[in-house]
Design an enzyme around this catalytic site. Structure first.
Site: not given
Length: 246
Positions: A143, A156
């Protein structure tokens, strides 16, 4: 084309979101056998809704990527049924967002276990099989949060940054036996997760993105498909973010 000549592709976390988009796109190619992983058994209604995305039935393999035993069992079951595994797409991931100072240790660990240990577990057992075949392709979903961080996503972002390092090491080690490994780093993509964001939050992000819009899951899947087909791509991280990370 006989089944043993088709390319066998396993996608983790493939019953919704980006993983589902990958499965739908890759299953359109009759040369592929796509196997979708779910972390839990789908009920009859969920399974029917999932299969409605495809022209023909595809396997759904149940297992938790965070479990070493489950990861090994899933890889072994693919080999037992199809005799090989050509492509592994490590897509499974979770979020538990909050500011770092409010984040519980359990929350950090749970995201770490699924998002990073899950990739490690699946990759380790897949590589052992691929090394014997002296070929294979692994694609990891990172990401842009792993490239420049994101507010409220210490857990995350850490896992997605870790995936970048794991991808590059896997690529170096895998190349010794004909195995490639690359990563895709999506930006703001239209999914059930981003649909929960407020209108003002979405508008703020759209203003920051040079393309002035969120991407679609299929636009990410197109890059996954490209990385499978291009045999000279190895150890790369491709951002799919409308120009946000320039």
């Amino acid at each position: 084309m006989e089944n043993n000549e088709k390319q066998v592709i396993l996608i983790t976390g493939a019953t919704k979101g980006l993983g589902l988009a990958d499965a739908v796109r890759l299953a359109k190619d009759e040369n592929n056998i796509v196997i979708a992983n779910s972390h839990r058994q789908l009920n009859e209604e969920e399974l029917k809704a999932f299969q409605a995305n495809f022209d023909s039935e595809i396997d759904v393999l149940v297992g938790d990527v965070a479990s070493e035993d489950d990861a090994k069992a899933m890889i072994d079951s693919v080999i037992e049924k199809y005799g090989k595994l050509d492509v592994l797409v490590n897509n499974a991931g979770i979020t538990q967002d909050t500011l770092l100072t409010r984040m519980k240790g359990d929350s950090f660990k749970q995201v770490l276990d699924t998002n990073l240990f899950g990739v490690f577990n699946m990759t380790k057992f897949a590589m052992k099989k691929m090394q014997k075949a002296r070929k294979g392709c692994i694609i990891n979903l990172s990401s842009i949060a792993g490239l420049h961080g994101n507010l409220g996503q210490a857990n995350y972002s850490s896992t997605k940054a870790g995936i970048v390092g794991l991808t590059k090491t896997t690529a170096q080690e895998g190349a010794l036996r004909g195995i490639r490994c690359n990563a895709v780093a999506p930006g703001m993509i239209k999914t059930a997760m981003t649909a929960k964001l407020g209108d003002s939050y979405i508008a703020d992000w759209e203003e920051k993105i040079p393309a002035k819009r969120f991407g679609t899951p299929d636009e990410v899947a197109q890059v996954v498909e490209f990385l499978i087909k291009n045999e000279y791509m190895n150890g790369q991280v491709i951002t799919v973010d409308g120009g946000l990370t320039m």
